[in-house]
Design a protein around this motif. Structure first.
Motif: not given
Length: 428
Positions: A55-65
């Motif tokens: 269920r985990l997304a391949p990439v998680v954008d945590c923001g701010d780089g």
């Protein structure tokens, strides 16, 4: 040179996991907090970790780089840490594949965390022609020299793997001076390639708060003596030492019982997973059911309230490479009673921000706790000293010093005579 982009590798545990149970602990906090502070300074960070759910997304954008990249390597669930070495090749292949779709020179530095990640990082370093910086966090030889009763020693394969990573890294980051000496003396690390960088504390989250408000919000009596344990429940962390010390304390001072509360905030981990009910059983055996409260792992903001509500935080670990719980508690204005081992001798300023206890003898721990709870004026002095001492452990300083280590690693990489040998055949 400041790197534009860093590939961090945290194979066995994700920085997005809740600290305090399973394999999630101080290293998880370290990775995500350091990544955020590096990004704030203009260095983007991709964290590669093993996916533990479909269920985990391949990439998680945590923001701010900051991005967390979930790598599929082996079954999503059911793998123990001891079984992960068999997935190193698959994990490494997927990391290299993720970089291959980017422009040449996408990453400027590889920063690996824990020995499993270091093995993958060494391969990526050689393929991408960028420096490898490695943080051990814990070391098998150190752990095996100070095993808690009932704990399981680390296997020879881990010792060998750690030695290989130490030999391969362009720079090694040690949490404390003591860890640096251990790397040099136990693993024959080149002193010129070892740099001490203390981990940090989020001083905006962990700060002094109104104790009465914190206790009211957590349902704790205002006049209670609150002795807090926070962290993973496993033999290495010594929670049973605290419970036995509490029983010893009450045997000598039964009048404290009506006001004593001992919250244990955390979940089973490591060898504790084999007997998840062991600490609860010990609580009943010692007759502490009316005193001890078991609390599941909580988020950082909630943990800060527990620290603020406590009279004292106990850290009876058998070894700590740093001791993040002790640092966070002190930043919250709460004195610490900690074992005089590993990084705790750096994190705790004995007699000023807390008390260090030599060994794990129950009577010595009971005496130290009783001093903080009852000795006139001691708690107030230690609380004030705790806040002042913790100011030296901000993440901003950690990030600045880490960037300097990256610069030194680049210098070592450019010098053909200073370049470490690669790990040829390590992952075969």
């Amino acid at each position: 040179m400041q790197p534009r982009r860093v590939a961090m590798i945290s194979l066995h545990t994700s920085p997005l996991d809740q600290p305090g149970t399973g394999d999630a602990g101080g290293m998880n906090v370290y990775v995500i907090e350091l990544a955020r502070r590096l990004a704030q300074r203009g260095t983007e960070v991709d964290v590669f970790t093993r996916a533990t759910s479909s269920r985990l997304a391949p990439v998680v954008d945590c923001g701010d780089g900051v991005k967390v990249r979930h790598v599929t390597a082996g079954p999503f669930e059911g793998l123990t840490k001891s079984e992960l070495p068999a997935q190193l090749c698959t994990f490494a292949r997927e990391v290299l594949r993720a970089e291959a779709v980017e422009a040449v020179g996408h990453y400027d530095v590889v920063h690996s965390h824990y020995w499993l990640s270091g093995q993958v990082g060494a391969l990526a370093r050689d393929r991408w022609r960028v420096p490898l910086v490695h943080s051990m966090h814990t070391m098998a030889k150190v752990k095996n020299a100070a095993l808690a009763e009932g704990d399981v020693p680390e296997p020879p394969a881990r010792v060998l793997g750690e030695q290989q990573v130490v030999a391969a890294a362009d720079m090694l980051v040690a949490n404390t001076d003591q860890e640096a000496k251990q790397l040099i003396n136990l693993y024959d690390a080149d002193p010129g390639r070892v740099e001490v960088v203390h981990p940090g504390v989020d001083l905006t989250v962990f700060r002094p708060r109104d104790r009465a408000v914190a206790r009211a919000g957590l349902g704790l009596p205002q006049d209670a003596h609150v002795v807090l344990f926070a962290g993973r429940i496993q033999a290495l962390k010594g929670p049973e030492v605290l419970l036995r010390a509490i029983a010893h304390l009450l045997a000598g001072a039964p009048d404290l019982r009506s006001r004593l509360v001992v919250p244990v905030v955390g979940g089973p981990s490591g060898s504790g997973l084999d007997k998840p009910e062991a600490l609860a059983s010990l609580t009943d055996e010692l007759g502490l059911g009316d005193v001890v409260r078991f609390v599941p792992p909580v988020a950082q903001a909630e943990l800060a309230r527990w620290y603020a509500a406590a009279s004292v935080v106990a850290v009876p670990s058998y070894n700590e490479s740093f001791g993040l719980v002790a640092a966070e508690a002190q930043a919250s204005g709460t004195p610490v009673v900690a074992a005089a081992v590993g990084g705790l001798t750096t994190v705790v300023d004995h007699g000023r921000s807390g008390l260090l206890v030599e060994g794990h003898a129950v009577d010595a721990w009971a005496a130290a706790l009783r001093r903080v709870l009852t000795e006139d004026g001691l708690h107030a002095r230690l609380a004030a000293g705790a806040v002042a001492w913790a100011r030296g452990f901000g993440w901003e300083r950690t990030a600045a010093q880490t960037l300097e280590v990256y610069r030194r690693a680049h210098d070592a990489l450019r010098d053909p005579l200073g370049r470490r040998a690669g790990l040829d055949g390590m992952l075969r």
